[in-house]
Design a protein around this motif. Structure first.
Motif, PDB file in Angstrom:
ATOM      1  N   ILE A   3       0.849  -1.192   0.000  1.00  0.00           N
ATOM      2  CA  ILE A   3       0.000   0.000   0.000  1.00  0.00           C
ATOM      3  C   ILE A   3       0.882   1.238   0.000  1.00  0.00           C
ATOM      4  CG2 ILE A   3      -1.760  -1.241   1.312  1.00  0.00           C
ATOM      5  CD1 ILE A   3      -0.945   0.541   3.748  1.00  0.00           C
ATOM      6  N   LYS A   4       0.272   2.389  -0.195  1.00  0.00           N
ATOM      7  CA  LYS A   4       0.959   3.668  -0.055  1.00  0.00           C
ATOM      8  C   LYS A   4       0.554   4.278   1.284  1.00  0.00           C
ATOM      9  CE  LYS A   4       3.021   4.005  -4.135  1.00  0.00           C
ATOM     10  NZ  LYS A   4       4.490   4.141  -4.278  1.00  0.00           N
ATOM     11  N   ALA A   5       1.536   4.829   2.006  1.00  0.00           N
ATOM     12  CA  ALA A   5       1.259   5.429   3.300  1.00  0.00           C
ATOM     13  C   ALA A   5       2.195   6.605   3.532  1.00  0.00           C
ATOM     14  CB  ALA A   5       1.431   4.395   4.418  1.00  0.00           C
ATOM     15  N   GLU A  19       5.892   3.268  -0.173  1.00  0.00           N
ATOM     16  CA  GLU A  19       5.287   1.939  -0.227  1.00  0.00           C
ATOM     17  C   GLU A  19       5.618   1.177   1.052  1.00  0.00           C
ATOM     18  OE1 GLU A  19       4.905  -0.679  -3.972  1.00  0.00           O
ATOM     19  OE2 GLU A  19       6.629  -1.531  -2.891  1.00  0.00           O
ATOM     20  N   VAL A  20       4.593   0.587   1.647  1.00  0.00           N
ATOM     21  CA  VAL A  20       4.784  -0.234   2.844  1.00  0.00           C
ATOM     22  C   VAL A  20       3.956  -1.505   2.698  1.00  0.00           C
ATOM     23  CG1 VAL A  20       5.191   1.784   4.304  1.00  0.00           C
ATOM     24  CG2 VAL A  20       2.895   0.832   4.145  1.00  0.00           C
ATOM     25  N   GLU A  21       4.203  -2.447   3.575  1.00  0.00           N
ATOM     26  CA  GLU A  21       3.460  -3.704   3.598  1.00  0.00           C
ATOM     27  C   GLU A  21       2.398  -3.653   4.696  1.00  0.00           C
ATOM     28  OE1 GLU A  21       3.488  -6.511   1.858  1.00  0.00           O
ATOM     29  OE2 GLU A  21       5.149  -6.091   0.484  1.00  0.00           O
ATOM     30  N   LEU A  22       1.195  -4.069   4.363  1.00  0.00           N
ATOM     31  CA  LEU A  22       0.102  -4.157   5.328  1.00  0.00           C
ATOM     32  C   LEU A  22      -0.311  -5.618   5.463  1.00  0.00           C
ATOM     33  CD1 LEU A  22      -2.041  -2.771   7.144  1.00  0.00           C
ATOM     34  CD2 LEU A  22      -3.486  -2.590   5.099  1.00  0.00           C
ATOM     35  N   ALA A  23      -0.220  -6.157   6.677  1.00  0.00           N
ATOM     36  CA  ALA A  23      -0.613  -7.547   6.922  1.00  0.00           C
ATOM     37  C   ALA A  23      -2.133  -7.683   6.830  1.00  0.00           C
ATOM     38  CB  ALA A  23      -0.130  -7.992   8.298  1.00  0.00           C
ATOM     39  N   PRO A  24      -2.640  -8.870   6.532  1.00  0.00           N
ATOM     40  CA  PRO A  24      -4.091  -9.066   6.421  1.00  0.00           C
ATOM     41  C   PRO A  24      -4.770  -8.940   7.783  1.00  0.00           C
ATOM     42  CG  PRO A  24      -2.937 -11.156   6.224  1.00  0.00           C
ATOM     43  CD  PRO A  24      -1.889 -10.098   6.197  1.00  0.00           C
ATOM     44  N   ASN A 111      -3.587   3.381  21.432  1.00  0.00           N
ATOM     45  CA  ASN A 111      -3.678   4.544  20.556  1.00  0.00           C
ATOM     46  C   ASN A 111      -2.347   5.242  20.313  1.00  0.00           C
ATOM     47  OD1 ASN A 111      -6.739   4.952  20.023  1.00  0.00           O
ATOM     48  ND2 ASN A 111      -6.618   4.499  22.192  1.00  0.00           N
ATOM     49  N   PHE A 112      -1.445   5.169  21.288  1.00  0.00           N
ATOM     50  CA  PHE A 112      -0.168   5.868  21.166  1.00  0.00           C
ATOM     51  C   PHE A 112       1.050   4.957  21.250  1.00  0.00           C
ATOM     52  CE2 PHE A 112      -2.999   9.011  23.459  1.00  0.00           C
ATOM     53  CZ  PHE A 112      -3.343   9.715  22.308  1.00  0.00           C
ATOM     54  N   GLY A 113       0.840   3.693  21.531  1.00  0.00           N
ATOM     55  CA  GLY A 113       1.967   2.783  21.715  1.00  0.00           C
ATOM     56  C   GLY A 113       2.482   2.146  20.447  1.00  0.00           C
ATOM     57  N   GLY A 114       1.823   2.435  19.318  1.00  0.00           N
ATOM     58  CA  GLY A 114       2.290   1.916  18.041  1.00  0.00           C
ATOM     59  C   GLY A 114       1.816   0.526  17.700  1.00  0.00           C
ATOM     60  N   SER A 124       4.754  -2.766   7.944  1.00  0.00           N
ATOM     61  CA  SER A 124       6.201  -2.969   7.896  1.00  0.00           C
ATOM     62  C   SER A 124       6.749  -2.395   6.590  1.00  0.00           C
ATOM     63  CB  SER A 124       6.549  -4.457   8.019  1.00  0.00           C
ATOM     64  OG  SER A 124       6.022  -5.174   6.900  1.00  0.00           O
ATOM     65  N   GLN A 125       8.053  -2.219   6.578  1.00  0.00           N
ATOM     66  CA  GLN A 125       8.733  -1.712   5.384  1.00  0.00           C
ATOM     67  C   GLN A 125      10.136  -2.309   5.337  1.00  0.00           C
ATOM     68  OE1 GLN A 125       9.974   2.527   5.190  1.00  0.00           O
ATOM     69  NE2 GLN A 125       8.771   2.660   3.308  1.00  0.00           N
ATOM     70  N   LYS A 126      10.403  -3.073   4.289  1.00  0.00           N
ATOM     71  CA  LYS A 126      11.707  -3.701   4.109  1.00  0.00           C
ATOM     72  C   LYS A 126      12.112  -4.498   5.351  1.00  0.00           C
ATOM     73  CE  LYS A 126      13.227  -0.093   0.920  1.00  0.00           C
ATOM     74  NZ  LYS A 126      14.199   1.000   0.665  1.00  0.00           N
ATOM     75  N   GLY A 127      11.134  -5.196   5.912  1.00  0.00           N
ATOM     76  CA  GLY A 127      11.409  -6.053   7.056  1.00  0.00           C
ATOM     77  C   GLY A 127      11.370  -5.361   8.407  1.00  0.00           C
ATOM     78  N   GLN A 128      11.256  -4.037   8.416  1.00  0.00           N
ATOM     79  CA  GLN A 128      11.187  -3.291   9.675  1.00  0.00           C
ATOM     80  C   GLN A 128       9.739  -2.977  10.015  1.00  0.00           C
ATOM     81  OE1 GLN A 128      12.811   0.690   9.624  1.00  0.00           O
ATOM     82  NE2 GLN A 128      12.898   0.841  11.852  1.00  0.00           N
ATOM     83  N   GLU A 129       9.318  -3.279  11.241  1.00  0.00           N
ATOM     84  CA  GLU A 129       7.959  -2.969  11.665  1.00  0.00           C
ATOM     85  C   GLU A 129       7.752  -1.468  11.777  1.00  0.00           C
ATOM     86  OE1 GLU A 129       6.179  -6.703  14.161  1.00  0.00           O
ATOM     87  OE2 GLU A 129       7.299  -5.182  15.302  1.00  0.00           O
ATOM     88  N   ILE A 130       6.524  -1.048  11.448  1.00  0.00           N
ATOM     89  CA  ILE A 130       6.143   0.364  11.516  1.00  0.00           C
ATOM     90  C   ILE A 130       4.985   0.497  12.500  1.00  0.00           C
ATOM     91  CG2 ILE A 130       5.193   2.319  10.217  1.00  0.00           C
ATOM     92  CD1 ILE A 130       6.556   1.247   7.747  1.00  0.00           C
TER      93      ILE A 130
END
Length: 364
Positions: A3-5, A19-24, A111-114, A124-130
């Motif tokens: 997706i785009k974020a 571009e990032v990855e969104l899990a189902p 809400n604020f802890g990510g 995630s993006q390139k294996g790093q969690e967002i």
């Protein structure tokens, strides 16, 4: 899925659409194609790390869109449903179970802890969690949202308008209608004429307050406040004694006051302008301040309270606000200016500079 974020990697940096990855979605979650998302000061505060959301993160917490997929345990929604989002909550603590989800004992973590309500991340993006934000991260083309945080809406309202109802508008209107519940003919002063303040003004009119005083520093906003329901306006830049002016208008002090600015001096002025037994609501993120408890609070039996998310149950309150809008009683669309998703940084700049009251990003 890709997706785009709008990603923020470092404190204070501009939003970057990447571009990032969104899990189902998991069993109790839904996948939503985002149509629009409101721009809120809370997003900016978190970006600047005044609220220390772990970075990198995708912000956005006033989203709306169309359901694309539902988890195996979801029964309330189906593919194609138009929905708005609100804040995240756990659903099983004492406050959640007593219909005070805004007071969820896990509110700050969710809400604020990510993380989502189960403590995990979907982006995630390139294996790093967002990190996510408010359990939605709606500054994106798609979002995964817990079914508890979604509100189904009808097709007879422009869906892009629904997003801002999930936080700022709900906060201001709910403080009046859900928490203060002012009696017919009572008086109220509202400090700050942004989204939250204007929503409180419209709600005060619905509640039939006899005198609704808007305090702000932007002449254009003050004129709009009159159009939305304010009976009196005070330009804080042109008035030396705001408290005295409010007492004059209300014959000794108003019954209620709301501060939306987060400025300690205005909270003190709000306390000063209410009469014996008056109530002051703080809605802004306010830092340290000093008051003389005897003289400014207890001595006149006043109340100073904080209200989160309008003391609302979103699945019940947001449909009420939409109904008021349809009836012409809550014209919140007059606050809104739309921006393309690619102009997200411009939307924040205009919001910060007071050029727009409520910026809303159209995403798909």
């Amino acid at each position: 899925m890709k997706i785009k974020a709008a990603v923020v990697h470092e404190k204070g940096q501009d939003f970057k659409i990447e571009e990032v990855e969104l899990a189902p979605p998991k069993a109790d979650e839904i996948l939503v194609k985002i149509v629009a998302s409101g721009v809120c000061h809370t997003d900016e505060v978190a970006k600047m790390q005044a609220i220390p959301v772990p970075l990198p993160a995708v912000f956005g917490h006033e989203g709306c869109g169309i359901v694309e997929e539902v988890g195996s345990a979801v029964t309330e929604f189906k593919k194609g449903d138009p929905v708005g989002f609100s804040f995240g909550y756990c659903g099983h603590c004492e406050n959640c179970l007593s219909a005070h989800q805004h007071g969820c004992e896990n509110f700050n973590d969710i809400n604020f802890g990510g993380v989502m309500s189960d403590g995990t991340k979907r982006l995630s993006q390139k294996g790093q969690e967002i990190s996510s934000f408010f359990g939605q991260s709606s500054f994106a083309t798609y979002a995964v949202v817990n079914q508890n945080s979604a509100v189904k809406v009808e097709y007879d309202i422009e869906l892009a308008l629904v997003g801002p109802l999930g936080c700022g508008i709900q906060t201001g209107a709910g403080a009046v209608l859900n928490r203060l519940r002012p009696s017919f003919g009572s008086t109220i002063a509202v400090f700050g004429c942004g989204t939250v303040g204007m929503s409180a003004i419209m709600a005060a009119k619905i509640a039939s307050c006899s005198k609704i005083i808007a305090v702000g520093g932007n002449p254009t906003s003050l004129e709009l406040a009159k159009e939305l329901g304010a009976t009196h306006t005070i330009n804080r830049k042109e008035t030396d004694d705001i408290v005295g002016e409010i007492k004059k208008i209300t014959n000794g002090g108003c019954h209620y006051a709301i501060d939306t600015t987060g400025v300690g001096d205005f909270v003190k002025k709000a306390l000063g302008c209410v009469r014996f037994l008056g109530t002051v609501v703080v809605l802004g993120a306010t830092g340290d301040m000093t008051i003389n408890v005897q003289e400014e609070l207890m001595g006149e039996a006043k109340s100073l309270i904080g209200v989160v998310e309008g003391d609302a149950v979103p699945k019940l309150f947001i449909p009420k606000l939409i109904q008021y809008y349809k009836e012409g009683k809550f014209p919140f669309d007059k606050l809104i200016k739309f921006y393309d998703f690619e102009d997200i940084n411009k939307a924040f700049e205009d919001s910060h500079n007071g050029k727009v009251i409520k910026a809303v990003l159209k995403i798909n």
